[in-house]
Write a protein that holds these residues in place. Structure first.
Motif, PDB file in Angstrom:
ATOM      1  N   GLN A   1       0.873  -1.442  -0.045  1.00  0.00           N
ATOM      2  CA  GLN A   1       0.144  -0.313  -0.077  1.00  0.00           C
ATOM      3  C   GLN A   1       0.779   1.124   0.003  1.00  0.00           C
ATOM      4  OE1 GLN A   1      -3.505   0.608   0.229  1.00  0.00           O
ATOM      5  NE2 GLN A   1      -2.885   2.766   0.232  1.00  0.00           N
ATOM      6  N   ILE A   2       2.377   1.195   0.635  1.00  0.00           N
ATOM      7  CA  ILE A   2       3.096   2.493   0.744  1.00  0.00           C
ATOM      8  C   ILE A   2       3.367   2.438  -0.494  1.00  0.00           C
ATOM      9  CG2 ILE A   2       4.925   3.262   2.264  1.00  0.00           C
ATOM     10  CD1 ILE A   2       3.663   1.565   4.685  1.00  0.00           C
ATOM     11  N   MET A   3       4.292   1.389  -1.086  1.00  0.00           N
ATOM     12  CA  MET A   3       5.088   1.631  -2.280  1.00  0.00           C
ATOM     13  C   MET A   3       4.077   1.684  -3.283  1.00  0.00           C
ATOM     14  SD  MET A   3       7.809  -0.677  -2.880  1.00  0.00           S
ATOM     15  CE  MET A   3       8.678  -0.881  -4.669  1.00  0.00           C
ATOM     16  N   TYR A   4       3.135   1.356  -3.746  1.00  0.00           N
ATOM     17  CA  TYR A   4       2.410   1.633  -5.063  1.00  0.00           C
ATOM     18  C   TYR A   4       0.636   1.871  -4.855  1.00  0.00           C
ATOM     19  CZ  TYR A   4       6.090  -1.521  -6.867  1.00  0.00           C
ATOM     20  OH  TYR A   4       7.189  -1.485  -8.039  1.00  0.00           O
ATOM     21  N   ASP A   5       0.382   2.554  -2.986  1.00  0.00           N
ATOM     22  CA  ASP A   5      -1.279   3.141  -3.491  1.00  0.00           C
ATOM     23  C   ASP A   5      -1.810   2.105  -3.533  1.00  0.00           C
ATOM     24  OD1 ASP A   5       0.503   5.629  -2.744  1.00  0.00           O
ATOM     25  OD2 ASP A   5      -0.049   6.060  -5.349  1.00  0.00           O
ATOM     26  N   GLY A   6      -1.786   0.756  -3.492  1.00  0.00           N
ATOM     27  CA  GLY A   6      -2.655  -0.037  -3.620  1.00  0.00           C
ATOM     28  C   GLY A   6      -2.060  -1.444  -2.966  1.00  0.00           C
ATOM     29  N   GLY A   7      -3.295  -2.536  -2.730  1.00  0.00           N
ATOM     30  CA  GLY A   7      -2.430  -3.341  -1.369  1.00  0.00           C
ATOM     31  C   GLY A   7      -4.108  -4.323  -2.214  1.00  0.00           C
ATOM     32  N   LEU A   8      -3.279  -5.864  -1.889  1.00  0.00           N
ATOM     33  CA  LEU A   8      -4.079  -6.750  -1.606  1.00  0.00           C
ATOM     34  C   LEU A   8      -4.859  -7.295  -0.753  1.00  0.00           C
ATOM     35  CD1 LEU A   8      -2.121  -9.752  -3.175  1.00  0.00           C
ATOM     36  CD2 LEU A   8      -2.977  -7.844  -4.373  1.00  0.00           C
ATOM     37  N   PHE A   9      -4.395  -6.694   0.677  1.00  0.00           N
ATOM     38  CA  PHE A   9      -5.075  -6.928   2.308  1.00  0.00           C
ATOM     39  C   PHE A   9      -6.159  -5.918   1.778  1.00  0.00           C
ATOM     40  CE2 PHE A   9      -5.248  -6.137   6.541  1.00  0.00           C
ATOM     41  CZ  PHE A   9      -5.213  -6.777   6.917  1.00  0.00           C
ATOM     42  N   LEU A  10      -6.048  -4.071   1.563  1.00  0.00           N
ATOM     43  CA  LEU A  10      -6.912  -3.383   1.301  1.00  0.00           C
ATOM     44  C   LEU A  10      -8.157  -3.143   0.735  1.00  0.00           C
ATOM     45  CD1 LEU A  10      -3.589  -0.675   3.227  1.00  0.00           C
ATOM     46  CD2 LEU A  10      -5.890  -1.489   3.620  1.00  0.00           C
ATOM     47  N   ASP A  20       3.054  -2.453 -13.790  1.00  0.00           N
ATOM     48  CA  ASP A  20       3.228  -1.278 -13.044  1.00  0.00           C
ATOM     49  C   ASP A  20       2.188  -1.695 -11.621  1.00  0.00           C
ATOM     50  OD1 ASP A  20       0.833   0.272 -13.817  1.00  0.00           O
ATOM     51  OD2 ASP A  20       1.621   0.581 -15.435  1.00  0.00           O
ATOM     52  N   GLY A  21       2.449  -0.768 -10.641  1.00  0.00           N
ATOM     53  CA  GLY A  21       1.614  -1.175  -9.512  1.00  0.00           C
ATOM     54  C   GLY A  21       0.377  -0.100  -9.746  1.00  0.00           C
ATOM     55  N   ASP A  22      -0.868  -0.081 -10.807  1.00  0.00           N
ATOM     56  CA  ASP A  22      -2.005   0.586 -11.569  1.00  0.00           C
ATOM     57  C   ASP A  22      -3.037  -0.591 -11.824  1.00  0.00           C
ATOM     58  OD1 ASP A  22      -1.951   2.422  -8.665  1.00  0.00           O
ATOM     59  OD2 ASP A  22      -0.416   3.760 -10.707  1.00  0.00           O
ATOM     60  N   MET A  26       8.780   2.673   1.792  1.00  0.00           N
ATOM     61  CA  MET A  26       8.679   4.142   1.010  1.00  0.00           C
ATOM     62  C   MET A  26       9.730   4.566  -0.080  1.00  0.00           C
ATOM     63  SD  MET A  26       7.474   7.117   1.993  1.00  0.00           S
ATOM     64  CE  MET A  26       6.403   6.325   3.680  1.00  0.00           C
ATOM     65  N   GLU A  27      11.274   3.968   0.674  1.00  0.00           N
ATOM     66  CA  GLU A  27      11.895   4.351  -0.513  1.00  0.00           C
ATOM     67  C   GLU A  27      11.713   4.020  -2.436  1.00  0.00           C
ATOM     68  OE1 GLU A  27      14.790   2.683  -2.336  1.00  0.00           O
ATOM     69  OE2 GLU A  27      14.724   0.948  -1.000  1.00  0.00           O
ATOM     70  N   GLY A  28      10.759   2.672  -1.852  1.00  0.00           N
ATOM     71  CA  GLY A  28      10.628   2.618  -3.706  1.00  0.00           C
ATOM     72  C   GLY A  28       9.232   2.887  -4.197  1.00  0.00           C
ATOM     73  N   SER A  29       8.802   3.628  -3.177  1.00  0.00           N
ATOM     74  CA  SER A  29       7.379   4.891  -3.368  1.00  0.00           C
ATOM     75  C   SER A  29       7.845   5.626  -4.336  1.00  0.00           C
ATOM     76  CB  SER A  29       6.680   4.891  -2.584  1.00  0.00           C
ATOM     77  OG  SER A  29       7.018   6.173  -1.280  1.00  0.00           O
ATOM     78  N   TRP A  30       9.216   6.149  -4.361  1.00  0.00           N
ATOM     79  CA  TRP A  30      10.029   7.404  -4.521  1.00  0.00           C
ATOM     80  C   TRP A  30      10.615   6.709  -5.396  1.00  0.00           C
ATOM     81  CZ3 TRP A  30      12.752   8.462   0.791  1.00  0.00           C
ATOM     82  CH2 TRP A  30      11.641   8.922   1.565  1.00  0.00           C
ATOM     83  N   THR A  31      10.744   5.583  -5.694  1.00  0.00           N
ATOM     84  CA  THR A  31      11.750   5.220  -7.030  1.00  0.00           C
ATOM     85  C   THR A  31      11.189   4.499  -8.353  1.00  0.00           C
ATOM     86  OG1 THR A  31      12.508   3.225  -5.837  1.00  0.00           O
ATOM     87  CG2 THR A  31      14.041   5.580  -5.687  1.00  0.00           C
ATOM     88  N   PHE A  65       8.638  12.587   0.211  1.00  0.00           N
ATOM     89  CA  PHE A  65       7.783  13.425   1.015  1.00  0.00           C
ATOM     90  C   PHE A  65       7.465  14.972  -0.262  1.00  0.00           C
ATOM     91  CE2 PHE A  65      10.997  11.943   3.284  1.00  0.00           C
ATOM     92  CZ  PHE A  65      10.044  11.068   4.396  1.00  0.00           C
ATOM     93  N   GLY A  66       6.546  14.704  -0.966  1.00  0.00           N
ATOM     94  CA  GLY A  66       5.870  15.735  -1.644  1.00  0.00           C
ATOM     95  C   GLY A  66       6.393  16.397  -2.564  1.00  0.00           C
ATOM     96  N   LEU A  67       8.203  16.667  -1.838  1.00  0.00           N
ATOM     97  CA  LEU A  67       9.186  17.702  -2.385  1.00  0.00           C
ATOM     98  C   LEU A  67       9.198  17.982  -4.037  1.00  0.00           C
ATOM     99  CD1 LEU A  67      10.389  18.123   0.973  1.00  0.00           C
ATOM    100  CD2 LEU A  67       9.078  19.226   0.445  1.00  0.00           C
ATOM    101  N   PHE A  68       9.829  17.066  -4.135  1.00  0.00           N
ATOM    102  CA  PHE A  68      10.196  16.801  -5.404  1.00  0.00           C
ATOM    103  C   PHE A  68      10.784  15.502  -6.234  1.00  0.00           C
ATOM    104  CE2 PHE A  68      14.006  16.463  -2.511  1.00  0.00           C
ATOM    105  CZ  PHE A  68      14.594  15.287  -2.642  1.00  0.00           C
ATOM    106  N   GLU A  69      10.784  15.104  -7.361  1.00  0.00           N
ATOM    107  CA  GLU A  69      10.898  13.556  -8.052  1.00  0.00           C
ATOM    108  C   GLU A  69      12.311  13.122  -8.233  1.00  0.00           C
ATOM    109  OE1 GLU A  69       7.919  13.316 -10.802  1.00  0.00           O
ATOM    110  OE2 GLU A  69       6.481  13.913  -9.857  1.00  0.00           O
ATOM    111  N   LEU A  70      13.231  11.802  -8.600  1.00  0.00           N
ATOM    112  CA  LEU A  70      13.648  11.587  -8.768  1.00  0.00           C
ATOM    113  C   LEU A  70      14.112  11.576 -10.599  1.00  0.00           C
ATOM    114  CD1 LEU A  70      14.739   9.249  -6.115  1.00  0.00           C
ATOM    115  CD2 LEU A  70      15.290  11.434  -5.856  1.00  0.00           C
TER     116      LEU A  70
END
Length: 423
Positions: free
Chosen positions: A68-77, A104-106, A156-161, A168-173
């Motif tokens: 859920q954290i990494m891909y804004d989705g999840g089986l459990f939820l 992809d995640g979505d 968390m770092e997987g979600s940014w990459t 943290f909503g500040l910049f993209e890599l």
């Protein structure tokens, strides 16, 4: 007809994804055998317990919250969307949106197969930690850290990459990492480094005069078997990261990935063996094994684009780097029984940089900044987590328990009771 082609493509890609996930899962056995072979016999049962337990924890935590954290989705939820639940209009929409994106995640291509493939990567990152802190860390302190690492730090770092979220909503890599030299391997090694710094070296590893005492592993045949298992599993690790199989172009890419992955491992082993012979005057098996793994880590960030010869050279550079890194770690008194920080961390950073050798869209600045973000996030959060665990339950066993061996202290049994005394 279009829908039938779509269903065939869906089935083929899903099946390929699952097979590659199973190969990556088999890497857990490789890590278990490698680490069991490189620790002393009195710590074998404990290191095996850590490896099987961390895999179970990783699978559960990623199911509960990590995906859920990494891909804004999840089986459990949110459950799983299947082709059978889609009407013709929905399938047509997916065809239009996902023709080139693949899994992809979505997208519809995710679901259970995507989760399974992603979760074994989480376990791989955590497996890197277990070897570096071996022989002196409390079992339950390690497992407590595994909960945080697999449930929060890595996702968390997987979600940014891989998911492309802003930091943290500040910049993209502007960061490219095909299968995870930085996202998986550097992250795991960074978490291990934080733990090792808090933990300290094994008793007797470093003398007062600064000399280093070699502490050989108990079972080099097992360590060699573990390396071969990891080598095999890496074909799923890198090959599955194409995220699909259908189509001539993608099939050719998968073949290139397999070819380059194997070439880099071979180059890394040969280079490490030669460097060890020059430095030590002997063919050091442990350096050769770590050289093969270093070659694999080095090519992981971009295994599709290089030529086979360039892939061999990238692997050879990784194999050379890892020998000098292991020596340097001992000079810094950073005790890593299996060389995990060097193999996955130092060479993982090199692998991230090596992307620019073959990917014209990657920039050195973007790669370095992405690696820096991963390192800072994982190191700071890991250090805080290790510190909290240390304050709550302690992380290191007593000197008496270390002498006795972690097998009897943590597990109440020896791996080789008929052949080796734990004392």
């Amino acid at each position: 007809m279009e829908n039938q082609i779509f269903e065939l493509q869906y089935a083929l890609d899903t099946f390929y994804f699952l097979i590659c996930g199973a190969l990556v899962m088999w890497m857990a056995a490789g890590f278990a055998m490698l680490e069991a072979g490189l620790v002393r016999s009195k710590n074998t049962t404990e290191i095996l317990t850590k490896n099987v337990a961390l895999f179970a924890i990783a699978c559960t935590m990623y199911l509960v919250c990590g995906y859920q954290i990494m891909y804004d989705g999840g089986l459990f939820l949110s459950g799983i969307t299947t082709v059978a639940e889609m009407d013709d209009a929905a399938i047509a929409g997916v065809l239009a949106e996902s023709a080139e994106a693949g899994f992809d995640g979505d997208s519809v291509y995710s679901g259970a197969s995507d989760f399974f493939f992603q979760v074994v990567f989480v376990a791989t990152a955590m497996s890197i930690v277990s070897g570096a802190v071996a022989e002196r860390m409390k079992l339950w302190a390690f497992l407590a850290f595994a909960v945080v690492m697999t449930g929060l730090i890595y996702p968390m770092e997987g979600s940014w990459t891989w998911n492309g979220d802003s930091v943290f909503g500040l910049f993209e890599l502007n960061y490219s990492d095909y299968a995870g030299s930085g996202i998986v391997h550097l992250a795991g090694a960074t978490a291990a480094l934080a733990g090792v710094l808090i933990l300290g070296p094994r008793k007797g590893k470093y003398a007062a005069d600064g000399s280093v005492r070699a502490i050989p592993g108990a079972n080099l045949p097992m360590a060699t078997l573990g390396t071969f298992i990891l080598w095999m599993g890496w074909f799923g690790f890198n090959g599955g990261s194409t995220l699909k199989l259908g189509g001539i172009g993608v099939a050719n890419e998968v073949a290139n990935v397999f070819l380059n992955t194997n070439a880099a491992a071979a180059g890394g082993l040969i280079a490490a063996l030669i460097v060890a012979r020059i430095l030590f005057g002997k063919a050091d098996l442990t350096m050769a094994l770590n050289g093969a793994l270093a070659g694999l880590v080095a090519i992981t960030a971009e295994p599709a684009d290089p030529s086979p010869m360039l892939a061999t050279c990238i692997g050879a550079m990784g194999g050379t780097i890892v020998v000098f890194s292991i020596i340097a770690m001992d000079k810094l008194k950073i005790d890593d029984p299996v060389g995990a920080i060097s193999v996955h961390g130092v060479v993982g950073l090199f692998g991230v940089i090596a992307v620019v050798f073959s990917d014209p869209d990657a920039t050195l600045g973007g790669q370095l900044f992405g690696a820096l973000v991963i390192f800072v996030w994982v190191f700071v959060t890991s250090f805080i987590t290790w510190s909290i665990i240390k304050a709550m339950m302690g992380v290191r066993v007593s000197e008496e328990d270390e002498d006795e061996g972690m097998d009897l202290i943590d597990c109440g049994m020896e791996a080789y009771p008929e052949f080796v005394s734990s004392k």
